[in-house]
Design a protein around this motif. Structure first.
Motif, PDB file in Angstrom:
ATOM      1  N   LEU A  87      -0.191  21.571  -0.192  1.00 17.43           N
ATOM      2  CA  LEU A  87      -1.069  22.420  -0.749  1.00 17.43           C
ATOM      3  C   LEU A  87      -0.685  24.050  -0.132  1.00 17.43           C
ATOM      4  O   LEU A  87      -0.791  24.170   0.969  1.00 17.43           O
ATOM      5  N   PHE A  88      -0.146  24.788  -0.857  1.00 17.36           N
ATOM      6  CA  PHE A  88       0.043  26.188  -0.652  1.00 17.36           C
ATOM      7  C   PHE A  88      -1.275  26.920  -0.723  1.00 17.36           C
ATOM      8  O   PHE A  88      -1.284  27.971   0.253  1.00 17.36           O
ATOM      9  N   ASP A  89      -1.925  26.636  -1.497  1.00 19.95           N
ATOM     10  CA  ASP A  89      -3.114  27.227  -1.701  1.00 19.95           C
ATOM     11  C   ASP A  89      -4.417  27.269  -0.532  1.00 19.95           C
ATOM     12  O   ASP A  89      -4.759  26.029  -0.390  1.00 19.95           O
ATOM     13  N   ARG A  90      -4.685  28.051   0.085  1.00 19.17           N
ATOM     14  CA  ARG A  90      -5.493  27.878   1.293  1.00 19.17           C
ATOM     15  C   ARG A  90      -7.098  27.282   1.021  1.00 19.17           C
ATOM     16  O   ARG A  90      -7.743  26.574   1.748  1.00 19.17           O
ATOM     17  N   GLN A  91      -7.632  27.729  -0.046  1.00 17.75           N
ATOM     18  CA  GLN A  91      -8.764  27.447  -0.759  1.00 17.75           C
ATOM     19  C   GLN A  91      -8.746  25.845  -0.956  1.00 17.75           C
ATOM     20  O   GLN A  91      -9.595  24.993  -0.570  1.00 17.75           O
ATOM     21  N   ALA A  92      -7.626  25.315  -1.554  1.00 14.51           N
ATOM     22  CA  ALA A  92      -7.507  23.800  -1.933  1.00 14.51           C
ATOM     23  C   ALA A  92      -7.469  23.055  -0.625  1.00 14.51           C
ATOM     24  O   ALA A  92      -7.850  22.028  -0.391  1.00 14.51           O
ATOM     25  N   TYR A  93      -6.666  23.739   0.502  1.00 15.63           N
ATOM     26  CA  TYR A  93      -6.454  23.038   1.688  1.00 15.63           C
ATOM     27  C   TYR A  93      -7.865  22.901   2.611  1.00 15.63           C
ATOM     28  O   TYR A  93      -7.984  21.891   3.039  1.00 15.63           O
ATOM     29  N   ALA A  94      -8.479  23.900   2.281  1.00 12.19           N
ATOM     30  CA  ALA A  94     -10.066  23.816   2.877  1.00 12.19           C
ATOM     31  C   ALA A  94     -10.784  22.935   2.371  1.00 12.19           C
ATOM     32  O   ALA A  94     -11.611  22.044   2.865  1.00 12.19           O
ATOM     33  N   ILE A  95     -10.705  22.444   0.932  1.00 11.93           N
ATOM     34  CA  ILE A  95     -11.408  21.594   0.265  1.00 11.93           C
ATOM     35  C   ILE A  95     -10.987  20.260   0.537  1.00 11.93           C
ATOM     36  O   ILE A  95     -11.631  19.430   1.076  1.00 11.93           O
ATOM     37  N   ALA A  96      -9.792  19.978   0.786  1.00 12.55           N
ATOM     38  CA  ALA A  96      -9.093  18.900   1.352  1.00 12.55           C
ATOM     39  C   ALA A  96      -9.487  18.486   2.786  1.00 12.55           C
ATOM     40  O   ALA A  96      -9.797  17.304   2.818  1.00 12.55           O
ATOM     41  N   LYS A  97      -9.487  19.533   3.646  1.00  9.29           N
ATOM     42  CA  LYS A  97      -9.984  19.218   5.043  1.00  9.29           C
ATOM     43  C   LYS A  97     -11.399  18.795   4.977  1.00  9.29           C
ATOM     44  O   LYS A  97     -11.856  17.833   5.749  1.00  9.29           O
ATOM     45  N   GLU A  98     -12.237  19.276   4.126  1.00 11.39           N
ATOM     46  CA  GLU A  98     -13.488  18.862   3.997  1.00 11.39           C
ATOM     47  C   GLU A  98     -13.583  17.362   3.251  1.00 11.39           C
ATOM     48  O   GLU A  98     -14.577  16.734   3.881  1.00 11.39           O
ATOM     49  N   LYS A  99     -13.250  17.216   2.231  1.00 12.60           N
ATOM     50  CA  LYS A  99     -13.469  15.829   1.478  1.00 12.60           C
ATOM     51  C   LYS A  99     -12.510  14.948   1.823  1.00 12.60           C
ATOM     52  O   LYS A  99     -12.890  13.829   1.575  1.00 12.60           O
ATOM     53  N   PHE A 100     -11.290  15.166   2.509  1.00 14.35           N
ATOM     54  CA  PHE A 100     -10.431  14.237   2.762  1.00 14.35           C
ATOM     55  C   PHE A 100      -9.812  14.172   4.197  1.00 14.35           C
ATOM     56  O   PHE A 100      -8.708  14.019   4.428  1.00 14.35           O
ATOM     57  N   ALA A 101     -10.774  14.528   5.203  1.00 14.31           N
ATOM     58  CA  ALA A 101     -10.583  14.775   6.493  1.00 14.31           C
ATOM     59  C   ALA A 101      -9.569  13.509   6.966  1.00 14.31           C
ATOM     60  O   ALA A 101      -8.522  13.908   7.740  1.00 14.31           O
ATOM     61  N   ASP A 102      -9.656  12.328   6.544  1.00 10.78           N
ATOM     62  CA  ASP A 102      -9.216  11.306   7.048  1.00 10.78           C
ATOM     63  C   ASP A 102      -7.543  11.047   6.859  1.00 10.78           C
ATOM     64  O   ASP A 102      -6.663  10.628   7.284  1.00 10.78           O
ATOM     65  N   ILE A 103      -7.069  11.840   5.773  1.00 13.21           N
ATOM     66  CA  ILE A 103      -5.869  11.825   5.285  1.00 13.21           C
ATOM     67  C   ILE A 103      -5.158  13.451   5.363  1.00 13.21           C
ATOM     68  O   ILE A 103      -4.047  13.604   5.111  1.00 13.21           O
ATOM     69  N   THR A 104      -6.018  14.313   5.903  1.00 11.56           N
ATOM     70  CA  THR A 104      -5.513  15.860   5.864  1.00 11.56           C
ATOM     71  C   THR A 104      -5.008  16.126   7.194  1.00 11.56           C
ATOM     72  O   THR A 104      -5.671  15.743   8.335  1.00 11.56           O
ATOM     73  N   GLU A 105      -3.927  16.694   7.500  1.00  6.05           N
ATOM     74  CA  GLU A 105      -3.229  17.064   8.703  1.00  6.05           C
ATOM     75  C   GLU A 105      -3.266  18.469   8.897  1.00  6.05           C
ATOM     76  O   GLU A 105      -3.665  19.031   8.114  1.00  6.05           O
ATOM     77  N   LEU A 142       0.997  -1.180  -0.113  1.00  4.29           N
ATOM     78  CA  LEU A 142       0.039  -0.018  -0.069  1.00  4.29           C
ATOM     79  C   LEU A 142       0.777   1.290   0.151  1.00  4.29           C
ATOM     80  O   LEU A 142       1.877   1.083   0.598  1.00  4.29           O
ATOM     81  N   SER A 143       0.111   2.275  -0.673  1.00  6.20           N
ATOM     82  CA  SER A 143       1.008   3.803  -0.737  1.00  6.20           C
ATOM     83  C   SER A 143       0.325   4.250   0.832  1.00  6.20           C
ATOM     84  O   SER A 143      -0.711   3.873   1.296  1.00  6.20           O
ATOM     85  N   THR A 144       0.983   5.309   1.484  1.00  2.00           N
ATOM     86  CA  THR A 144       0.559   6.149   2.342  1.00  2.00           C
ATOM     87  C   THR A 144       0.447   7.629   1.729  1.00  2.00           C
ATOM     88  O   THR A 144       1.296   7.926   1.079  1.00  2.00           O
ATOM     89  N   ILE A 145      -0.740   8.122   2.062  1.00  2.00           N
ATOM     90  CA  ILE A 145      -0.925   9.603   1.397  1.00  2.00           C
ATOM     91  C   ILE A 145      -1.416  10.503   2.596  1.00  2.00           C
ATOM     92  O   ILE A 145      -2.231  10.017   3.466  1.00  2.00           O
ATOM     93  N   LYS A 146      -0.929  11.618   2.611  1.00  3.31           N
ATOM     94  CA  LYS A 146      -1.294  12.544   3.622  1.00  3.31           C
ATOM     95  C   LYS A 146      -1.431  13.813   2.921  1.00  3.31           C
ATOM     96  O   LYS A 146      -0.593  14.237   1.622  1.00  3.31           O
ATOM     97  N   ILE A 147      -2.301  14.810   3.169  1.00  6.92           N
ATOM     98  CA  ILE A 147      -2.192  16.072   2.654  1.00  6.92           C
ATOM     99  C   ILE A 147      -1.951  17.085   3.743  1.00  6.92           C
ATOM    100  O   ILE A 147      -2.610  17.046   5.060  1.00  6.92           O
ATOM    101  N   ILE A 148      -1.173  17.964   3.367  1.00  5.76           N
ATOM    102  CA  ILE A 148      -0.569  19.216   4.478  1.00  5.76           C
ATOM    103  C   ILE A 148      -0.755  20.460   3.624  1.00  5.76           C
ATOM    104  O   ILE A 148      -0.724  20.446   2.375  1.00  5.76           O
TER     105      ILE A 148
END
Length: 174
Positions: free
Chosen positions: A156-174, A7-13
């Motif tokens: 993610l440098f873009d704040r809007q993209a990070y907000a979307i990531a936190k909402e849609k991919f909360a399980d992998i977003t730090e 498996l790969s591991t993915i996180k979004i920061i």
């Protein structure tokens, strides 16, 4: 599932990809590979002039493809340059396939060069106009399907993209 079942591991920061300390960072490049705006310009500035000199020897890069260079003044050993689609130049399906190719080809180059820790920006979601939520979905799904054995961080440098990531991919977003 991928062929070796690792498996790969993915996180979004949220952060600056040029500060990533790992094996490789992926550059959302233009087809010349000689630098530009956004993440491309930031990576070229941080890596120093030797990066553009090496890129000049590569003959550019087609949309969906990827090429690798040294990291020079970056903490990462390598830069993987990939050219994302300009969203409005393609049908939505064509743009999606080309964006998937960016991630697949970058991961394959990483694997071929022994890279186990890789950071990606959100390819094509800046000036290339790919809708951020759709770009995130393509990124996560493609990395899950093709990133076996690689620890991937989407930076993610873009704040809007990070907000979307936190909402849609909360399980992998730090």
């Amino acid at each position: 599932m991928n062929e070796n079942h690792e498996l790969s591991t993915i996180k979004i920061i949220s952060g600056d990809i040029t500060l990533f300390d790992g094996d490789a960072i992926v550059n959302a490049a233009n087809s010349s590979l000689l630098g530009g705006g956004g993440v491309d310009g930031a990576i070229h500035r941080a890596a120093g002039p030797d990066l553009v000199r090496e890129c000049m020897t590569l003959g550019g890069c087609r949309t969906g493809q990827a090429k690798i260079t040294k990291g020079y003044n970056l903490k990462a050993r390598h830069v993987i340059h990939t050219v994302g689609p300009i969203f409005y130049e393609y049908t939505p399906d064509q743009a999606r396939e080309l964006l998937k190719d960016c991630y697949k080809n970058s991961l394959e180059l990483a694997r071929q060069n022994g890279c186990r820790r890789v950071a990606f920006p959100l390819i094509s979601a800046g000036v290339y106009g790919y809708p951020k939520e759709k770009a995130l979905r393509v990124a996560v799904e493609t990395i899950e399907q093709n990133g076996s054995g690689i620890e991937v961080t989407i930076v993610l440098f873009d704040r809007q993209a990070y907000a979307i990531a936190k909402e849609k991919f909360a399980d992998i977003t730090e």
